[in-house]
Write a protein that holds these residues in place. Structure first.
Motif, PDB file in Angstrom:
ATOM      1  N   LYS A 146      33.796  -9.305  13.201  1.00  0.00           N
ATOM      2  CA  LYS A 146      34.496 -10.512  14.009  1.00  0.00           C
ATOM      3  C   LYS A 146      33.633 -10.653  15.420  1.00  0.00           C
ATOM      4  O   LYS A 146      33.728 -12.035  15.606  1.00  0.00           O
ATOM      5  CB  LYS A 146      35.874 -10.118  14.459  1.00  0.00           C
ATOM      6  N   ILE A 346      40.249  -7.711  12.336  1.00  0.00           N
ATOM      7  CA  ILE A 346      40.084  -7.509  10.829  1.00  0.00           C
ATOM      8  C   ILE A 346      41.375  -8.187  10.586  1.00  0.00           C
ATOM      9  O   ILE A 346      42.642  -7.931  10.530  1.00  0.00           O
ATOM     10  CB  ILE A 346      40.338  -6.055  10.798  1.00  0.00           C
ATOM     11  N   TYR A 480      34.179 -15.522   5.999  1.00  0.00           N
ATOM     12  CA  TYR A 480      35.013 -14.108   5.919  1.00  0.00           C
ATOM     13  C   TYR A 480      34.099 -12.805   5.602  1.00  0.00           C
ATOM     14  O   TYR A 480      34.312 -11.768   5.407  1.00  0.00           O
ATOM     15  CB  TYR A 480      36.115 -13.917   5.098  1.00  0.00           C
ATOM     16  N   CYS A 483      33.900  -9.952   8.232  1.00  0.00           N
ATOM     17  CA  CYS A 483      34.995  -9.126   8.329  1.00  0.00           C
ATOM     18  C   CYS A 483      35.130  -8.197   6.969  1.00  0.00           C
ATOM     19  O   CYS A 483      35.635  -7.102   7.290  1.00  0.00           O
ATOM     20  CB  CYS A 483      36.254 -10.029   8.629  1.00  0.00           C
TER      21      CYS A 483
END
Length: 595
Positions: A146, A346, A480, A483
């Motif tokens: 992140k 997360i 994403y 992550c």
């Protein structure tokens, strides 16, 4: 406002009747992923994508009944890659060097622990030298995904190279306190280099080829792990142990400088981080609360796992306090990520995606099982088969080639076929059969089999690592991917530590109970029997010099202890294999532009 509603209405009208949003609705050349990011942002803004739809793992899934793969491929100016070939190779080589360096540093000190602790006159605190690196490495690794989405991959990779170099400099000391601090700082840098290297390769390489390059990265990581002990010993014998740290500094700086000069991601890449905002605005986006809860929880549980049963008795208030506090902090982390944090470090809701959860659990259980047998096979060879350290080490060398073959082989298979599910089923079965063979080991095992014993499970595990990473990344939109990569590393790092800790508890309990029963039967004097048991528990080589009467009893007890650990290894890998069966097949794109 009316215009916005009209636009929303038109966009909703364009959706299929089953309400699945296709990522090519909006084509925005300024967005990363040729419009997919813009499509997702617009859809989320207007409420067209819900968490339930993300959890339904429909993104890019390939129906099992379909026998043909979609062949639409977007080719950019660099044949689907993010950088020109020469620049790409330089960056990839730097990332491979970073992976090698992180793995090398993890094992190079292990060989020198006794030497360093003796030189510092701190033998009683020897475990903290190794534990400090592993703790920081496992605890901070989940944060980099992140953070790199906010600040960009390049700056964080350079910072991690700096942390690694500074940590090594701090380790050049005569103080145990500063050595532990140095190892902790080095662990932060090493974990970042490993995780960010994997994440950055996903920014550079299409998913179809991604597995092959990840396989090569695993080879370099394995080479670093395998060569660490030898290199550390040679340097320590010729120059002194402090040069083990000194010589790593220029290598880390070279990695940082190379990435600074060459890692120039194209406009719109998710690896560039947030655009058009200053540092203060970026800092406001950092999930400090969630990060604190996560790092604290991992630090406490991994400390308990690393020191439990040794420096900290399992039934002590300290151990109970560490474990209970870690679970409380973990619960607070889940609550904060689910209900408080605007941009969670997360995203917990991602674990609602079947493929992500299955891949993560597969990583977790496989790593538990593999690290267990890697730890206790040498114990079996030493205590039961009476091998020397050299004989022991030689029998572990072929495992490196098995890991290399599995990693690269999995990548080549996925590059050629674009699929991975059936491959996962086959290599997982090979891994299960391999660990069952380890469980069945006896002192009469043929010489040739001693050298190939770890090959099947090693090939299976390295293949699974590559496949699960690709399945995680392919299961979600590209925004994403950082992550999900962090999620994998979190499960993997905690799995290795917890697996060895659980196996150690099993081994110690089985060994101790067997020794008490067998030695008490053979030695009438309880005091003498207790002294023999204490020596046998302290030193696996004691059987070599023990009186003939009790030698077989000690060997048998160690054999039973190792078999207890191997049973746990079998259970963990079977659970990992079962978890992997719940993954879904997703498309492995042939271009960075995943639409």
């Amino acid at each position: 406002m009316t215009q916005s509603k009209n636009q929303t209405s038109k966009l909703q009208d364009s959706l299929p009747h089953h309400h699945e949003l296709h990522p090519n609705i909006i084509k925005d050349s300024s967005a990363g992923g040729a419009g997919i990011i813009a499509a997702e942002l617009a859809a989320e803004e207007e409420g067209l994508i819900s968490n339930a739809q993300l959890k339904s793992h429909s993104y890019g899934a390939i129906a099992k009944s379909s026998s043909e793969e979609t062949t639409t491929t977007e080719i950019d100016d660099h044949d689907g890659y993010a950088l020109p070939k020469a620049q790409l190779l330089t960056v990839i080589s730097s990332l491979f060097m970073a992976s090698y360096l992180a793995a090398l540093d993890m094992t190079v000190v292990t060989t020198l622990l006794t030497l360093i602790a003796s030189d510092l006159k701190e033998v009683s605190n020897i475990s903290w030298i190794a534990t400090a690196y592993l703790l920081s490495c496992a605890a901070f690794q989940p944060l980099f995904g992140k953070l790199s989405d906010i600040f960009g991959r390049k700056i964080l990779l350079i910072l991690c190279s700096g942390f690694f170099a500074i940590g090594c400099v701090i380790c050049v000391t005569d103080s145990l306190f500063w050595l532990v601090i140095g190892r902790f700082v080095t662990g932060i840098g090493g974990s970042g280099l490993t995780a960010l290297g994997t994440i950055t390769m996903s920014d550079l390489i299409p998913l179809r080829d991604r597995g092959f390059y990840q396989g090569l990265a695993n080879v370099f990581f394995g080479l670093g792990s395998a060569s660490g002990g030898m290199i550390g010993g040679l340097i320590a014998d010729s120059l002194g142990w402090k040069y083990v740290f000194i010589l790593q500094v220029p290598l880390a700086l070279i990695v940082g400088i190379s990435l600074y000069l060459n890692l120039n991601l194209p406009e719109g890449s998710p690896g560039l981080g947030a655009h058009g905002v200053d540092i203060k605005q970026k800092l406001k986006r950092v999930d400090f609360l969630g990060s604190f809860f996560l790092v604290s929880s991992l630090m406490l549980i991994l400390t308990a796992a690393s020191l439990g049963g040794k420096e900290i008795p399992y039934n002590s208030k300290t151990f109970i306090g560490l474990t209970s506090s870690s679970f409380i902090l973990l619960a607070l982390f889940v609550y904060a990520e689910s209900y408080i944090s605007e941009e969670p470090i997360i995203p917990i809701h991602l674990l609602g995606n079947r493929t992500i959860l299955a891949s993560s659990l597969a990583n977790w259980f496989y790593t538990m099982g593999v690290f267990t047998y890697l730890f206790y096979i040498p114990v079996y060879y030493t205590a039961v088969m009476q091998f020397s350290a050299t004989q022991n080490g030689l029998r572990l060398v072929p495992n490196f080639f098995g890991v290399s073959l599995g990693s690269v082989g999995a990548g080549l298979y996925m590059r050629k076929t674009g699929k991975y599910y059936n491959f996962t089923v086959i290599v997982g079965l090979i891994s299960v059969l391999g660990v069952i063979r380890i469980l069945c080991i006896t002192p009469q095992i043929p010489l040739w089999e001693q050298f190939v014993l770890l090959l099947p499970s090693g090939i299976g595990y390295s293949s699974i690592l590559t496949v699960t990473l690709l399945s995680l990344i392919a299961a979600v939109p590209s925004k994403y991917q950082a992550c999900t990569t962090s999620i994998q590393y979190t499960f993997r790092s905690t799995g290795s530590t917890l697996g060895v800790a659980i196996a150690s508890a099993i081994f110690q309990n089985v060994l101790r109970s067997n020794l008490y029963v067998k030695i008490y039967e053979l030695v009438a004097d309880k005091q003498e029997a207790n002294e023999i048991i204490a020596k046998a528990l302290e030193n696996a080589d004691y059987a070599k010099s023990a009186p003939k009467l009790i030698k077989n009893a000690i060997i048998g007890s160690y054999s039973a202890g190792c078999k207890g650990a191997f049973w746990f290894s079998v259970l963990a890998i079977v659970l990992g294999y079962t978890s992997s069966l719940f993954m879904r097949e997703h498309k492995l794109h042939t271009s960075i532009n995943r639409d």
